[in-house]
Design an enzyme around this catalytic site. Structure first.
Site, PDB file in Angstrom:
ATOM      1  N   ILE A 169       0.824  -1.213   0.000  1.00  0.00           N
ATOM      2  CA  ILE A 169       0.000   0.000   0.000  1.00  0.00           C
ATOM      3  C   ILE A 169       0.859   1.265   0.000  1.00  0.00           C
ATOM      4  CG2 ILE A 169      -0.244   0.368   2.505  1.00  0.00           C
ATOM      5  CD1 ILE A 169      -3.300   0.562   1.994  1.00  0.00           C
ATOM      6  N   ASN A 216      11.565  -8.883   7.026  1.00  0.00           N
ATOM      7  CA  ASN A 216      11.881  -8.301   8.324  1.00  0.00           C
ATOM      8  C   ASN A 216      11.373  -9.239   9.416  1.00  0.00           C
ATOM      9  OD1 ASN A 216      12.989  -5.847   7.326  1.00  0.00           O
ATOM     10  ND2 ASN A 216      10.917  -5.131   6.879  1.00  0.00           N
ATOM     11  N   VAL A 242       4.066  -5.902  10.598  1.00  0.00           N
ATOM     12  CA  VAL A 242       2.848  -6.714  10.475  1.00  0.00           C
ATOM     13  C   VAL A 242       3.196  -8.146  10.898  1.00  0.00           C
ATOM     14  CG1 VAL A 242       1.070  -7.583   8.919  1.00  0.00           C
ATOM     15  CG2 VAL A 242       1.971  -5.265   8.601  1.00  0.00           C
ATOM     16  N   HIS A 259       5.757 -12.035   5.698  1.00  0.00           N
ATOM     17  CA  HIS A 259       5.670 -11.488   4.343  1.00  0.00           C
ATOM     18  C   HIS A 259       7.071 -11.271   3.812  1.00  0.00           C
ATOM     19  CE1 HIS A 259       5.371  -8.302   7.354  1.00  0.00           C
ATOM     20  NE2 HIS A 259       6.040  -7.504   6.523  1.00  0.00           N
ATOM     21  N   HIS A 309       9.029  -9.028   1.096  1.00  0.00           N
ATOM     22  CA  HIS A 309       8.943  -7.865   0.213  1.00  0.00           C
ATOM     23  C   HIS A 309       9.691  -8.201  -1.071  1.00  0.00           C
ATOM     24  CE1 HIS A 309       7.782  -4.848   3.411  1.00  0.00           C
ATOM     25  NE2 HIS A 309       8.347  -5.762   4.175  1.00  0.00           N
TER      26      HIS A 309
HETATM   27  P1  5GP Z   1       7.128  -4.838   7.572  1.00  0.00           P
HETATM   28  O1  5GP Z   1       7.704  -3.579   8.141  1.00  0.00           O
HETATM   29  O2  5GP Z   1       6.232  -5.536   8.559  1.00  0.00           O
HETATM   30  O3  5GP Z   1       8.169  -5.732   6.968  1.00  0.00           O
HETATM   31  O4  5GP Z   1       6.245  -4.393   6.330  1.00  0.00           O
HETATM   32  C1  5GP Z   1       4.860  -4.227   6.373  1.00  0.00           C
HETATM   33  C2  5GP Z   1       4.437  -3.692   5.019  1.00  0.00           C
HETATM   34  O5  5GP Z   1       3.033  -3.819   4.913  1.00  0.00           O
HETATM   35  C3  5GP Z   1       4.779  -2.211   4.789  1.00  0.00           C
HETATM   36  O6  5GP Z   1       5.593  -2.099   3.628  1.00  0.00           O
HETATM   37  C4  5GP Z   1       3.408  -1.552   4.616  1.00  0.00           C
HETATM   38  O7  5GP Z   1       3.425  -0.529   3.662  1.00  0.00           O
HETATM   39  C5  5GP Z   1       2.542  -2.721   4.200  1.00  0.00           C
HETATM   40  N1  5GP Z   1       1.132  -2.576   4.569  1.00  0.00           N
HETATM   41  C6  5GP Z   1       0.655  -2.236   5.786  1.00  0.00           C
HETATM   42  N2  5GP Z   1      -0.692  -2.235   5.775  1.00  0.00           N
HETATM   43  C7  5GP Z   1      -1.055  -2.611   4.529  1.00  0.00           C
HETATM   44  C8  5GP Z   1      -2.329  -2.802   3.910  1.00  0.00           C
HETATM   45  O8  5GP Z   1      -3.391  -2.640   4.505  1.00  0.00           O
HETATM   46  N3  5GP Z   1      -2.333  -3.180   2.609  1.00  0.00           N
HETATM   47  C9  5GP Z   1      -1.164  -3.385   1.917  1.00  0.00           C
HETATM   48  N4  5GP Z   1      -1.291  -3.748   0.634  1.00  0.00           N
HETATM   49  N5  5GP Z   1       0.046  -3.208   2.469  1.00  0.00           N
HETATM   50  C10 5GP Z   1       0.102  -2.831   3.761  1.00  0.00           C
END
Ligand code: 5GP
Length: 125
Positions: free
Chosen positions: A40, A97, A106, A110, A112
Protein backbone atom coordinates in the site's frame (compact mmCIF):
# COMPACT_ATOMS: atom_id res chain seq x y z
CA UNK A 1 6.01 -0.12 16.07
CA UNK A 2 7.93 -3.39 15.53
CA UNK A 3 6.10 -6.51 16.61
CA UNK A 4 7.22 -9.09 19.16
CA UNK A 5 7.77 -12.22 17.02
CA UNK A 6 7.55 -14.49 20.06
CA UNK A 7 3.88 -13.65 20.65
CA UNK A 8 1.21 -16.08 19.41
CA UNK A 9 -0.34 -15.41 15.99
CA UNK A 10 -2.76 -12.46 16.09
CA UNK A 11 -5.83 -13.33 13.99
CA UNK A 12 -6.75 -9.63 13.76
CA UNK A 13 -3.53 -8.55 11.99
CA UNK A 14 -4.00 -6.67 8.73
CA UNK A 15 -2.79 -9.47 6.45
CA UNK A 16 -5.06 -12.02 8.18
CA UNK A 17 -7.93 -9.64 7.42
CA UNK A 18 -6.85 -9.37 3.78
CA UNK A 19 -6.69 -13.19 3.58
CA UNK A 20 -10.23 -13.44 4.98
CA UNK A 21 -11.44 -10.91 2.39
CA UNK A 22 -12.36 -8.36 5.08
CA UNK A 23 -9.98 -5.79 3.58
CA UNK A 24 -9.19 -5.23 -0.10
CA UNK A 25 -5.83 -5.72 -1.75
CA UNK A 26 -4.36 -5.24 -5.19
CA UNK A 27 -3.77 -8.91 -5.95
CA UNK A 28 -0.78 -9.98 -8.02
CA UNK A 29 -0.84 -13.77 -7.53
CA UNK A 30 -2.76 -16.44 -5.64
CA UNK A 31 -2.61 -20.21 -5.26
CA UNK A 32 -3.67 -22.71 -2.58
CA UNK A 33 -0.90 -21.68 -0.18
CA UNK A 34 0.17 -18.18 -1.22
CA UNK A 35 -1.23 -14.69 -1.80
CA UNK A 36 0.75 -11.78 -3.26
CA UNK A 37 -0.41 -8.17 -3.51
CA UNK A 38 1.01 -4.70 -4.03
CA UNK A 39 2.30 -2.88 -0.96
CA UNK A 40 0.00 0.00 0.00
CA UNK A 41 3.00 2.29 0.49
CA UNK A 42 5.48 1.21 -2.21
CA UNK A 43 9.17 1.87 -1.66
CA UNK A 44 10.16 1.04 -5.26
CA UNK A 45 8.33 1.06 -8.63
CA UNK A 46 7.42 -2.59 -8.03
CA UNK A 47 6.83 -3.48 -4.38
CA UNK A 48 4.94 -6.73 -3.91
CA UNK A 49 4.23 -8.50 -0.62
CA UNK A 50 4.15 -12.30 -0.80
CA UNK A 51 2.49 -14.08 2.13
CA UNK A 52 1.67 -17.66 3.04
CA UNK A 53 -2.03 -18.33 3.60
CA UNK A 54 -1.19 -20.21 6.79
CA UNK A 55 -1.01 -18.43 10.14
CA UNK A 56 2.71 -17.76 10.65
CA UNK A 57 4.02 -14.75 12.57
CA UNK A 58 7.39 -14.48 10.89
CA UNK A 59 10.10 -16.20 8.88
CA UNK A 60 11.25 -17.77 12.14
CA UNK A 61 7.80 -19.22 12.85
CA UNK A 62 7.30 -20.36 9.24
CA UNK A 63 10.69 -22.04 8.90
CA UNK A 64 10.20 -23.86 12.22
CA UNK A 65 6.56 -24.95 11.92
CA UNK A 66 5.33 -24.98 8.31
CA UNK A 67 4.96 -28.32 6.55
CA UNK A 68 7.38 -28.86 3.66
CA UNK A 69 4.68 -28.51 0.95
CA UNK A 70 3.77 -25.03 2.26
CA UNK A 71 7.43 -24.01 2.34
CA UNK A 72 8.00 -25.32 -1.17
CA UNK A 73 4.88 -23.58 -2.48
CA UNK A 74 5.94 -20.30 -0.90
CA UNK A 75 9.51 -20.35 -2.20
CA UNK A 76 8.38 -21.37 -5.69
CA UNK A 77 5.66 -18.71 -5.76
CA UNK A 78 8.14 -15.94 -4.97
CA UNK A 79 10.31 -17.04 -7.89
CA UNK A 80 7.33 -17.46 -10.21
CA UNK A 81 5.94 -14.01 -9.42
CA UNK A 82 9.29 -12.42 -10.22
CA UNK A 83 9.72 -14.46 -13.44
CA UNK A 84 6.19 -13.72 -14.67
CA UNK A 85 6.71 -10.01 -14.02
CA UNK A 86 9.89 -10.08 -16.14
CA UNK A 87 12.09 -9.17 -13.20
CA UNK A 88 14.85 -11.78 -13.49
CA UNK A 89 16.83 -9.97 -16.18
CA UNK A 90 16.72 -6.46 -14.68
CA UNK A 91 16.97 -7.94 -11.20
CA UNK A 92 15.06 -7.60 -7.97
CA UNK A 93 15.46 -7.74 -4.21
CA UNK A 94 13.77 -9.90 -1.56
CA UNK A 95 13.48 -8.88 2.07
CA UNK A 96 11.86 -10.39 5.16
CA UNK A 97 11.88 -8.30 8.32
CA UNK A 98 11.80 -10.30 11.56
CA UNK A 99 11.10 -8.84 14.97
CA UNK A 100 12.33 -5.62 16.53
CA UNK A 101 15.80 -5.37 14.98
CA UNK A 102 14.34 -6.32 11.60
CA UNK A 103 11.67 -3.63 11.96
CA UNK A 104 8.78 -6.03 11.29
CA UNK A 105 5.46 -4.21 11.67
CA UNK A 106 2.85 -6.71 10.48
CA UNK A 107 2.86 -9.99 12.47
CA UNK A 108 2.14 -12.29 9.52
CA UNK A 109 5.15 -13.51 7.51
CA UNK A 110 5.67 -11.49 4.34
CA UNK A 111 8.44 -11.26 1.80
CA UNK A 112 8.94 -7.86 0.21
CA UNK A 113 9.75 -8.08 -3.52
CA UNK A 114 11.31 -4.81 -4.68
CA UNK A 115 12.09 -4.07 -8.32
CA UNK A 116 11.67 -1.67 -11.20
CA UNK A 117 14.75 0.50 -10.71
CA UNK A 118 18.27 0.21 -9.30
CA UNK A 119 17.63 -0.34 -5.60
CA UNK A 120 20.80 1.13 -4.19
CA UNK A 121 22.85 -0.29 -1.34
CA UNK A 122 21.41 -3.17 0.64
CA UNK A 123 21.30 -1.14 3.84
CA UNK A 124 22.01 2.52 4.54
CA UNK A 125 25.18 3.07 6.52
P1 5GP B 1 7.13 -4.84 7.57
O1 5GP B 1 7.70 -3.58 8.14
O2 5GP B 1 6.23 -5.54 8.56
O3 5GP B 1 8.17 -5.73 6.97
O4 5GP B 1 6.24 -4.39 6.33
C1 5GP B 1 4.86 -4.23 6.37
C2 5GP B 1 4.44 -3.69 5.02
O5 5GP B 1 3.03 -3.82 4.91
C3 5GP B 1 4.78 -2.21 4.79
O6 5GP B 1 5.59 -2.10 3.63
C4 5GP B 1 3.41 -1.55 4.62
O7 5GP B 1 3.43 -0.53 3.66
C5 5GP B 1 2.54 -2.72 4.20
N1 5GP B 1 1.13 -2.58 4.57
C6 5GP B 1 0.65 -2.24 5.79
N2 5GP B 1 -0.69 -2.24 5.78
C7 5GP B 1 -1.06 -2.61 4.53
C8 5GP B 1 -2.33 -2.80 3.91
O8 5GP B 1 -3.39 -2.64 4.51
N3 5GP B 1 -2.33 -3.18 2.61
C9 5GP B 1 -1.16 -3.39 1.92
N4 5GP B 1 -1.29 -3.75 0.63
N5 5GP B 1 0.05 -3.21 2.47
C10 5GP B 1 0.10 -2.83 3.76
Amino acid sequence: MPIDPTLPYDESNIFARILRGELPCSRVYEDDHVLAFNDINPLSPTHVLVIPKGAYVSWDDFSARAPDPEIAAFVRAVGLIAREAGLVDPGYRLLANVGAHGGQEVPHLHIHLFAGAPLGPMLSR
